[in-house]
Design a protein around this motif. Structure first.
Motif, PDB file in Angstrom:
ATOM      1  N   ALA A  32       4.300 -45.793   0.961  1.00 15.32           N
ATOM      2  CA  ALA A  32       5.390 -44.896   1.352  1.00 15.32           C
ATOM      3  C   ALA A  32       4.834 -43.485   1.475  1.00 15.32           C
ATOM      4  CB  ALA A  32       6.517 -44.931   0.319  1.00 15.32           C
ATOM      5  N   GLN A  33       5.382 -42.746   2.409  1.00 12.47           N
ATOM      6  CA  GLN A  33       4.991 -41.353   2.604  1.00 12.47           C
ATOM      7  C   GLN A  33       6.241 -40.504   2.723  1.00 12.47           C
ATOM      8  OE1 GLN A  33       2.667 -41.130   6.191  1.00 12.47           O
ATOM      9  NE2 GLN A  33       0.773 -41.672   5.146  1.00 12.47           N
ATOM     10  N   ASN A  34       6.107 -39.236   2.370  1.00 16.65           N
ATOM     11  CA  ASN A  34       7.171 -38.276   2.568  1.00 16.65           C
ATOM     12  C   ASN A  34       6.765 -37.415   3.758  1.00 16.65           C
ATOM     13  OD1 ASN A  34       9.647 -37.243   1.862  1.00 16.65           O
ATOM     14  ND2 ASN A  34       8.826 -35.769   0.410  1.00 16.65           N
ATOM     15  N   ASN A  35       7.570 -37.443   4.827  1.00 16.21           N
ATOM     16  CA  ASN A  35       7.230 -36.733   6.055  1.00 16.21           C
ATOM     17  C   ASN A  35       8.365 -35.816   6.478  1.00 16.21           C
ATOM     18  OD1 ASN A  35       4.702 -38.222   6.764  1.00 16.21           O
ATOM     19  ND2 ASN A  35       6.123 -39.927   6.702  1.00 16.21           N
TER      20      ASN A  35
ATOM     21  N   ARG B 188       1.659 -60.489 -10.770  1.00 12.74           N
ATOM     22  CA  ARG B 188       1.090 -59.319 -11.446  1.00 12.74           C
ATOM     23  C   ARG B 188       1.829 -58.072 -10.986  1.00 12.74           C
ATOM     24  NH1 ARG B 188      -3.257 -57.677 -14.228  1.00 12.74           N
ATOM     25  NH2 ARG B 188      -4.232 -59.718 -14.208  1.00 12.74           N
ATOM     26  N   ALA B 189       1.993 -57.138 -11.914  1.00  9.26           N
ATOM     27  CA  ALA B 189       2.571 -55.833 -11.591  1.00  9.26           C
ATOM     28  C   ALA B 189       1.549 -54.758 -11.938  1.00  9.26           C
ATOM     29  CB  ALA B 189       3.863 -55.612 -12.369  1.00  9.26           C
ATOM     30  N   GLN B 190       1.507 -53.735 -11.116  1.00  9.59           N
ATOM     31  CA  GLN B 190       0.590 -52.620 -11.345  1.00  9.59           C
ATOM     32  C   GLN B 190       1.350 -51.321 -11.210  1.00  9.59           C
ATOM     33  OE1 GLN B 190      -2.074 -53.711  -8.135  1.00  9.59           O
ATOM     34  NE2 GLN B 190      -3.601 -54.433  -9.593  1.00  9.59           N
ATOM     35  N   ASN B 191       0.912 -50.306 -11.923  1.00  9.05           N
ATOM     36  CA  ASN B 191       1.497 -48.981 -11.830  1.00  9.05           C
ATOM     37  C   ASN B 191       0.548 -48.123 -10.999  1.00  9.05           C
ATOM     38  OD1 ASN B 191       3.573 -47.225 -12.337  1.00  9.05           O
ATOM     39  ND2 ASN B 191       2.803 -46.563 -14.323  1.00  9.05           N
ATOM     40  N   ASN B 192       1.046 -47.577  -9.893  1.00  7.01           N
ATOM     41  CA  ASN B 192       0.205 -46.798  -8.985  1.00  7.01           C
ATOM     42  C   ASN B 192       0.810 -45.426  -8.759  1.00  7.01           C
ATOM     43  OD1 ASN B 192      -1.564 -49.104  -8.030  1.00  7.01           O
ATOM     44  ND2 ASN B 192       0.463 -49.872  -7.528  1.00  7.01           N
ATOM     45  N   TYR B 193      -0.063 -44.465  -8.545  1.00  6.35           N
ATOM     46  CA  TYR B 193       0.395 -43.111  -8.214  1.00  6.35           C
ATOM     47  C   TYR B 193       0.266 -42.885  -6.717  1.00  6.35           C
ATOM     48  CZ  TYR B 193       1.073 -38.106  -8.325  1.00  6.35           C
ATOM     49  OH  TYR B 193       1.573 -36.845  -8.109  1.00  6.35           O
ATOM     50  N   ASN B 194       1.344 -42.398  -6.104  1.00  5.10           N
ATOM     51  CA  ASN B 194       1.332 -41.987  -4.711  1.00  5.10           C
ATOM     52  C   ASN B 194       1.096 -43.152  -3.742  1.00  5.10           C
ATOM     53  OD1 ASN B 194       1.844 -39.849  -3.042  1.00  5.10           O
ATOM     54  ND2 ASN B 194      -0.256 -39.150  -2.937  1.00  5.10           N
TER      55      ASN B 194
ATOM     56  N   ALA C 161       4.897 -45.554  -9.404  1.00  9.31           N
ATOM     57  CA  ALA C 161       5.805 -46.668  -9.118  1.00  9.31           C
ATOM     58  C   ALA C 161       5.015 -47.973  -9.203  1.00  9.31           C
ATOM     59  CB  ALA C 161       6.438 -46.522  -7.745  1.00  9.31           C
ATOM     60  N   HIS C 162       5.736 -49.068  -9.402  1.00 11.32           N
ATOM     61  CA  HIS C 162       5.089 -50.378  -9.512  1.00 11.32           C
ATOM     62  C   HIS C 162       4.826 -50.987  -8.149  1.00 11.32           C
ATOM     63  CE1 HIS C 162       6.924 -51.032 -13.777  1.00 11.32           C
ATOM     64  NE2 HIS C 162       5.954 -50.148 -13.756  1.00 11.32           N
ATOM     65  N   SER C 163       3.743 -51.757  -8.065  1.00  8.05           N
ATOM     66  CA  SER C 163       3.513 -52.657  -6.941  1.00  8.05           C
ATOM     67  C   SER C 163       3.356 -54.048  -7.535  1.00  8.05           C
ATOM     68  CB  SER C 163       2.279 -52.255  -6.126  1.00  8.05           C
ATOM     69  OG  SER C 163       1.111 -52.346  -6.899  1.00  8.05           O
ATOM     70  N   TYR C 164       3.554 -55.068  -6.721  1.00  6.76           N
ATOM     71  CA  TYR C 164       3.606 -56.450  -7.201  1.00  6.76           C
ATOM     72  C   TYR C 164       2.733 -57.334  -6.320  1.00  6.76           C
ATOM     73  CZ  TYR C 164       7.772 -54.327  -9.153  1.00  6.76           C
ATOM     74  OH  TYR C 164       8.627 -53.483  -9.805  1.00  6.76           O
ATOM     75  N   VAL C 165       1.998 -58.249  -6.933  1.00  3.59           N
ATOM     76  CA  VAL C 165       1.230 -59.231  -6.173  1.00  3.59           C
ATOM     77  C   VAL C 165       2.176 -60.388  -5.864  1.00  3.59           C
ATOM     78  CG1 VAL C 165      -0.767 -60.763  -6.141  1.00  3.59           C
ATOM     79  CG2 VAL C 165      -0.940 -58.517  -7.241  1.00  3.59           C
ATOM     80  N   LEU C 166       2.560 -60.499  -4.601  1.00  6.24           N
ATOM     81  CA  LEU C 166       3.561 -61.478  -4.182  1.00  6.24           C
ATOM     82  C   LEU C 166       3.014 -62.898  -4.219  1.00  6.24           C
ATOM     83  CD1 LEU C 166       5.109 -59.702  -1.060  1.00  6.24           C
ATOM     84  CD2 LEU C 166       5.890 -59.629  -3.439  1.00  6.24           C
ATOM     85  N   GLN C 167       3.915 -63.840  -4.491  1.00  5.38           N
ATOM     86  CA  GLN C 167       3.581 -65.263  -4.462  1.00  5.38           C
ATOM     87  C   GLN C 167       4.774 -66.035  -3.901  1.00  5.38           C
ATOM     88  OE1 GLN C 167       0.619 -66.406  -5.185  1.00  5.38           O
ATOM     89  NE2 GLN C 167      -0.185 -64.538  -6.095  1.00  5.38           N
ATOM     90  N   VAL C 168       4.475 -67.014  -3.047  1.00  2.00           N
ATOM     91  CA  VAL C 168       5.495 -67.972  -2.641  1.00  2.00           C
ATOM     92  C   VAL C 168       5.620 -68.940  -3.813  1.00  2.00           C
ATOM     93  CG1 VAL C 168       6.073 -69.838  -1.045  1.00  2.00           C
ATOM     94  CG2 VAL C 168       4.977 -67.765  -0.189  1.00  2.00           C
ATOM     95  N   PRO C 169       6.815 -69.126  -4.381  1.00  2.00           N
ATOM     96  CA  PRO C 169       6.945 -69.986  -5.552  1.00  2.00           C
ATOM     97  C   PRO C 169       6.551 -71.434  -5.267  1.00  2.00           C
ATOM     98  CG  PRO C 169       9.063 -68.987  -4.957  1.00  2.00           C
ATOM     99  CD  PRO C 169       8.071 -68.565  -3.948  1.00  2.00           C
ATOM    100  N   ARG C 170       5.829 -72.020  -6.207  1.00  2.00           N
ATOM    101  CA  ARG C 170       5.443 -73.433  -6.115  1.00  2.00           C
ATOM    102  C   ARG C 170       5.114 -73.922  -7.520  1.00  2.00           C
ATOM    103  NH1 ARG C 170      -0.009 -73.165  -6.736  1.00  2.00           N
ATOM    104  NH2 ARG C 170      -1.038 -71.322  -5.915  1.00  2.00           N
ATOM    105  N   SER C 171       5.218 -75.199  -7.713  1.00  2.00           N
ATOM    106  CA  SER C 171       4.925 -75.809  -9.006  1.00  2.00           C
ATOM    107  C   SER C 171       3.469 -75.549  -9.385  1.00  2.00           C
ATOM    108  CB  SER C 171       5.186 -77.315  -8.916  1.00  2.00           C
ATOM    109  OG  SER C 171       4.976 -77.919 -10.153  1.00  2.00           O
ATOM    110  N   GLY C 172       3.240 -75.247 -10.681  1.00  2.00           N
ATOM    111  CA  GLY C 172       1.892 -75.014 -11.183  1.00  2.00           C
ATOM    112  C   GLY C 172       1.432 -73.575 -11.099  1.00  2.00           C
TER     113      GLY C 172
END
Length: 149
Positions: free
Chosen positions: A52-55, A90-96, A104-115
């Protein structure tokens, strides 16, 4: 000498801004979001954003507003928003990154599946095991992970 230096600096700043600025609101409206990565003023349903950027004068006439780098979600993408039909591992805290000039947090996305070990159990799934981890699902803290079945 001072005028020439100021003129040169102003010209360089304009050139740099033209090279690095995101798409204008008009360009973003007509963007093809099936292509990975487009700057936009809003996040369409089913998409996510990774920066995200502020413009000034881009998403708000005569003012400052956020613009978002919109992408099609996929497993393994580090994203700022968890779209419907996805979970995260996974969640991470990132600046800017996800919030201009802030943390703010960023998240490592996953398509849900067994296992799959995830940070929240999406609708239609259940968990067979739970484990508590540090700095996995909660940046700088303890949180549970769940094994999907």
């Amino acid at each position: 000498m001072t005028r020439k230096l100021l003129a040169a600096l102003a010209g360089a700043a304009l050139a740099f801004g033209a090279l690095t600025s995101p798409a204008t609101a008009t360009e973003a409206k007509g963007a093809d979001f099936s292509v990975q990565g487009s700057w936009a003023c809003t996040i369409p349903t089913g998409k996510t954003y990774t920066r995200a950027q502020n413009n000034y004068n881009v998403c708000a006439p005569f003012g400052w507003a956020h613009s978002f780098y919109v992408e099609t979600p996929y497993s393994g993408l580090s994203a700022c928003l968890i779209p419907s039909g996805f979970t995260y591992s996974r969640a991470q805290n990132n600046y800017n990154l996800c919030a201009p000039s802030g943390w703010a947090h960023s998240y490592v996305l996953q398509v849900p599946r067994s296992g799959l070990w995830v940070c929240f159990v999406p609708a239609g799934f259940s968990a067979s095991r739970t484990q508590r981890n540090y700095n996995v699902c909660a940046p700088n803290g303890w949180a549970d992970s769940y094994l999907l079945v």
